[in-house]
Write a protein that holds these residues in place. Structure first.
Motif, PDB file in Angstrom:
ATOM      1  N   GLY A  13      -5.835   5.689 -13.281  1.00  0.00           N
ATOM      2  CA  GLY A  13      -6.223   7.022 -12.820  1.00  0.00           C
ATOM      3  C   GLY A  13      -5.186   7.770 -12.016  1.00  0.00           C
ATOM      4  N   ASP A  14      -4.154   7.087 -11.567  1.00  0.00           N
ATOM      5  CA  ASP A  14      -3.138   7.793 -10.772  1.00  0.00           C
ATOM      6  C   ASP A  14      -1.816   7.927 -11.524  1.00  0.00           C
ATOM      7  OD1 ASP A  14      -2.572   5.112 -10.659  1.00  0.00           O
ATOM      8  OD2 ASP A  14      -2.298   5.023  -8.479  1.00  0.00           O
ATOM      9  N   ASP A  15      -1.807   7.588 -12.812  1.00  0.00           N
ATOM     10  CA  ASP A  15      -0.581   7.727 -13.605  1.00  0.00           C
ATOM     11  C   ASP A  15      -0.763   8.829 -14.637  1.00  0.00           C
ATOM     12  OD1 ASP A  15       1.351   5.897 -12.675  1.00  0.00           O
ATOM     13  OD2 ASP A  15       0.168   4.244 -13.475  1.00  0.00           O
TER      14      ASP A  15
ATOM     15  N   GLY B 168      -6.016   4.801  -2.286  1.00  0.00           N
ATOM     16  CA  GLY B 168      -4.937   5.790  -2.199  1.00  0.00           C
ATOM     17  C   GLY B 168      -4.243   5.829  -0.853  1.00  0.00           C
ATOM     18  N   THR B 169      -3.990   4.660  -0.275  1.00  0.00           N
ATOM     19  CA  THR B 169      -3.435   4.647   1.090  1.00  0.00           C
ATOM     20  C   THR B 169      -1.999   5.186   1.155  1.00  0.00           C
ATOM     21  OG1 THR B 169      -2.759   2.350   0.799  1.00  0.00           O
ATOM     22  CG2 THR B 169      -4.872   2.718   1.871  1.00  0.00           C
ATOM     23  N   ARG B 170      -1.287   5.184   0.013  1.00  0.00           N
ATOM     24  CA  ARG B 170       0.102   5.671   0.048  1.00  0.00           C
ATOM     25  C   ARG B 170       0.193   7.193   0.086  1.00  0.00           C
ATOM     26  NH1 ARG B 170       2.125   3.648  -5.115  1.00  0.00           N
ATOM     27  NH2 ARG B 170      -0.087   3.411  -5.560  1.00  0.00           N
TER      28      ARG B 170
ATOM     29  N   ILE C  23     -11.054   4.551 -17.193  1.00  0.00           N
ATOM     30  CA  ILE C  23     -10.094   5.083 -16.210  1.00  0.00           C
ATOM     31  C   ILE C  23     -10.477   4.551 -14.830  1.00  0.00           C
ATOM     32  CG2 ILE C  23      -9.066   7.153 -15.184  1.00  0.00           C
ATOM     33  CD1 ILE C  23      -9.757   8.707 -17.688  1.00  0.00           C
ATOM     34  N   PRO C  24      -9.751   3.543 -14.327  1.00  0.00           N
ATOM     35  CA  PRO C  24     -10.040   3.051 -12.983  1.00  0.00           C
ATOM     36  C   PRO C  24      -9.572   4.094 -11.961  1.00  0.00           C
ATOM     37  CG  PRO C  24      -8.686   1.492 -14.253  1.00  0.00           C
ATOM     38  CD  PRO C  24      -8.648   2.802 -14.953  1.00  0.00           C
ATOM     39  N   ALA C  25     -10.493   4.555 -11.136  1.00  0.00           N
ATOM     40  CA  ALA C  25     -10.158   5.608 -10.167  1.00  0.00           C
ATOM     41  C   ALA C  25     -10.871   5.330  -8.845  1.00  0.00           C
ATOM     42  CB  ALA C  25     -10.556   6.964 -10.734  1.00  0.00           C
ATOM     43  N   ALA C  26     -10.943   4.040  -8.495  1.00  0.00           N
ATOM     44  CA  ALA C  26     -11.688   3.668  -7.294  1.00  0.00           C
ATOM     45  C   ALA C  26     -10.784   3.166  -6.168  1.00  0.00           C
ATOM     46  CB  ALA C  26     -12.724   2.598  -7.645  1.00  0.00           C
ATOM     47  N   GLY C  27      -9.477   3.327  -6.344  1.00  0.00           N
ATOM     48  CA  GLY C  27      -8.547   2.841  -5.309  1.00  0.00           C
ATOM     49  C   GLY C  27      -8.646   3.677  -4.041  1.00  0.00           C
TER      50      GLY C  27
ATOM     51  N   HIS D 297     -10.586  -6.226 -10.999  1.00  0.00           N
ATOM     52  CA  HIS D 297     -12.016  -6.166 -10.686  1.00  0.00           C
ATOM     53  C   HIS D 297     -12.604  -4.840 -11.165  1.00  0.00           C
ATOM     54  CE1 HIS D 297     -15.481  -5.387  -7.930  1.00  0.00           C
ATOM     55  NE2 HIS D 297     -15.782  -6.613  -8.339  1.00  0.00           N
ATOM     56  N   ALA D 298     -11.846  -3.743 -10.999  1.00  0.00           N
ATOM     57  CA  ALA D 298     -12.318  -2.422 -11.457  1.00  0.00           C
ATOM     58  C   ALA D 298     -12.554  -2.455 -12.967  1.00  0.00           C
ATOM     59  CB  ALA D 298     -11.303  -1.335 -11.094  1.00  0.00           C
ATOM     60  N   VAL D 299     -11.615  -3.032 -13.715  1.00  0.00           N
ATOM     61  CA  VAL D 299     -11.756  -3.092 -15.178  1.00  0.00           C
ATOM     62  C   VAL D 299     -12.961  -3.955 -15.560  1.00  0.00           C
ATOM     63  CG1 VAL D 299     -10.654  -3.911 -17.310  1.00  0.00           C
ATOM     64  CG2 VAL D 299      -9.333  -2.560 -15.680  1.00  0.00           C
TER      65      VAL D 299
ATOM     66  N   ARG E 159     -19.795   2.845 -10.358  1.00  0.00           N
ATOM     67  CA  ARG E 159     -19.115   2.595  -9.085  1.00  0.00           C
ATOM     68  C   ARG E 159     -18.642   1.151  -8.982  1.00  0.00           C
ATOM     69  NH1 ARG E 159     -21.640   5.746  -3.941  1.00  0.00           N
ATOM     70  NH2 ARG E 159     -21.602   7.824  -4.862  1.00  0.00           N
ATOM     71  N   GLN E 160     -17.395   1.010  -8.562  1.00  0.00           N
ATOM     72  CA  GLN E 160     -16.905  -0.316  -8.178  1.00  0.00           C
ATOM     73  C   GLN E 160     -17.350  -0.467  -6.723  1.00  0.00           C
ATOM     74  OE1 GLN E 160     -12.655  -0.587  -7.695  1.00  0.00           O
ATOM     75  NE2 GLN E 160     -12.641  -2.805  -7.830  1.00  0.00           N
ATOM     76  N   LYS E 161     -18.262  -1.387  -6.463  1.00  0.00           N
ATOM     77  CA  LYS E 161     -18.906  -1.368  -5.137  1.00  0.00           C
ATOM     78  C   LYS E 161     -17.993  -1.863  -4.024  1.00  0.00           C
ATOM     79  CE  LYS E 161     -23.439  -1.246  -7.074  1.00  0.00           C
ATOM     80  NZ  LYS E 161     -24.050  -2.056  -8.106  1.00  0.00           N
TER      81      LYS E 161
HETATM   82  P1  UTP Z   1      -3.286   1.243  -7.054  1.00  0.00           P
HETATM   83  O1  UTP Z   1      -3.043  -0.110  -6.519  1.00  0.00           O
HETATM   84  O2  UTP Z   1      -2.134   2.162  -7.240  1.00  0.00           O
HETATM   85  O3  UTP Z   1      -4.363   2.045  -6.188  1.00  0.00           O
HETATM   86  O4  UTP Z   1      -4.145   1.077  -8.387  1.00  0.00           O
HETATM   87  P2  UTP Z   1      -4.658   2.087  -4.648  1.00  0.00           P
HETATM   88  O5  UTP Z   1      -5.329   0.839  -4.203  1.00  0.00           O
HETATM   89  O6  UTP Z   1      -5.424   3.352  -4.460  1.00  0.00           O
HETATM   90  O7  UTP Z   1      -3.195   2.214  -4.023  1.00  0.00           O
HETATM   91  P3  UTP Z   1      -2.665   2.332  -2.537  1.00  0.00           P
HETATM   92  O8  UTP Z   1      -3.808   2.147  -1.571  1.00  0.00           O
HETATM   93  O9  UTP Z   1      -2.091   3.725  -2.391  1.00  0.00           O
HETATM   94  O10 UTP Z   1      -1.602   1.301  -2.462  1.00  0.00           O
HETATM   95  C1  UTP Z   1      -3.921   1.688  -9.662  1.00  0.00           C
HETATM   96  C2  UTP Z   1      -5.189   2.332 -10.187  1.00  0.00           C
HETATM   97  O11 UTP Z   1      -6.295   1.438 -10.097  1.00  0.00           O
HETATM   98  C3  UTP Z   1      -7.373   2.013  -9.373  1.00  0.00           C
HETATM   99  C4  UTP Z   1      -6.736   3.116  -8.531  1.00  0.00           C
HETATM  100  O12 UTP Z   1      -7.685   4.164  -8.300  1.00  0.00           O
HETATM  101  C5  UTP Z   1      -5.584   3.572  -9.398  1.00  0.00           C
HETATM  102  O13 UTP Z   1      -5.965   4.589 -10.289  1.00  0.00           O
HETATM  103  N1  UTP Z   1      -8.030   0.953  -8.576  1.00  0.00           N
HETATM  104  C6  UTP Z   1      -7.301   0.156  -7.742  1.00  0.00           C
HETATM  105  C7  UTP Z   1      -9.399   0.784  -8.683  1.00  0.00           C
HETATM  106  O14 UTP Z   1     -10.088   1.515  -9.442  1.00  0.00           O
HETATM  107  N2  UTP Z   1      -9.994  -0.189  -7.929  1.00  0.00           N
HETATM  108  C8  UTP Z   1      -9.298  -1.002  -7.089  1.00  0.00           C
HETATM  109  O15 UTP Z   1      -9.931  -1.882  -6.443  1.00  0.00           O
HETATM  110  C9  UTP Z   1      -7.909  -0.820  -6.988  1.00  0.00           C
END
Ligand code: UTP
Length: 290
Positions: A130-132, A14-16, A8-12, A111-113, A102-104
């Motif tokens: 992680g956000d779906d 979340g700017t939106r 589960i990639p959850a390192a984004g 890259h997260a995957v 951690r994705q550094k």
């Molecule tokens: P998104 O592109 O929706 O995440 O990635 P984001 O970068 O948080 O979005 P913005 O900033 O609102 O545009 C989809 C999934 O991939 C993870 C995010 O956490 C999300 O669950 N992700 C994204 C990572 O784990 N690493 C990254 O470098 C980018």
């Protein structure tokens, strides 16, 4: 080979969904009474997954706490006779074997995957974004696993998106196989023009990948938005061996989008056995005043 591992990639960043996500990961945003990521972990577990790697980064330790035991809280719940809540709280820590890495640097979903390579080893694995959050009677991840077992190829969860929205997503070249299954032979992340759109089918939220994706990711240059895109790596698989597209059943909620978080809250609350009825009555009265 059976699919038992999920990432589960959850390192984004979340700017939106700022400012909510300034200090709080978007994966921890609450839907009714659970954080988004718990719905996702439960979907994986209900699909037969036993081992889950959550990709986090700085400031996301709260996710580790959520899937850990909470001794002080548990003692208090026991002392006050709140056994139902106690059982529920303890069961969260027993859902699966959950690992964290951690994705550094936030260099993109691809890259997260790639950070999951040593966890995955030489096995097929599921990826749940992680956000779906996807809600349905038949877990979406399980539907993809069945497609992988049927064709022996990587599988992606697909949905048709509105024509004006395809530019924000990926676009897939597909041929219909049977029922809700398609063979995907090409894809593009965030097409820039109408000519680049391959179809209105886009990858949304879930995939089952084969371990050869890691070698491909190693050679994948940054793409759209300067990020290492998972779609660019999956494109190589699609063009060489093909990928199965699964137009999964279930409703997807985008927790990376403000409207998506509101829709998730309202619709999941309406389906809640205890809160559904009173909430529906409340909404009916409320809409009369707007
Ligand atoms: P998104 O592109 O929706 O995440 O990635 P984001 O970068 O948080 O979005 P913005 O900033 O609102 O545009 C989809 C999934 O991939 C993870 C995010 O956490 C999300 O669950 N992700 C994204 C990572 O784990 N690493 C990254 O470098 C980018």
């Amino acid at each position: 080979m059976k699919v038992t591992k999920a990432v589960i990639p959850a390192a984004g960043l979340g700017t939106r969904v700022l400012p909510a996500t300034k200090a709080m990961p978007k994966e921890m945003l609450t839907i009714v009474d659970k954080p988004a990521i718990q719905y996702i972990v439960e979907e994986a577990v209900n699909s037969g997954i036993t081992d889950i790697l959550i990709i986090t980064n700085r400031g996301k330790g709260i996710m580790e706490d959520h899937f850990d035991r909470a001794p002080e809280l548990e003692v208090r719940l026991q002392q006050t006779g709140k056994t139902d809540v106690y059982d529920e709280i303890v069961s969260i820590s027993r859902l699966a074997n959950i690992f964290f890495i951690r994705q550094k640097e936030t260099k993109g979903l691809g890259h997260a995957v790639s950070c999951a390579r040593s966890f995955v080893g030489n096995e097929p694995f599921a990826v749940l974004y992680g956000d779906d959050v996807i809600i349905g009677d038949d877990p979406a991840c399980g539907q993809l696993i069945r497609a992988y077992e049927k064709y022996g190829k990587a599988a992606v969860g697909i949905k048709a998106v509105p024509e004006d929205a395809i530019y924000k997503y990926s676009s897939l070249k597909v041929e219909h196989l049977t029922d809700n299954l398609y063979n995907c032979t090409d894809m593009i992340e965030k097409p820039k023009s109408k000519e680049q759109v391959l179809s209105l089918f886009s990858i949304l939220g879930r995939c089952v990948l084969t371990p050869d994706i890691f070698d491909i990711l190693e050679h994948t240059a940054p793409g759209a938005g300067g990020e290492i895109q998972l779609t660019d790596a999956m494109k190589t698989l699609a063009q060489t061996v093909g990928i199965t597209g699964v137009d999964y059943t279930g409703k997807r909620y985008d927790m990376g989008d403000k409207l998506g978080t509101l829709q998730a809250t309202v619709e999941i609350a309406l389906r809640n056995p205890k809160l559904g009825e009173p909430f529906k009555e409340y909404l009916k009265e409320l809409v009369k005043t707007f």
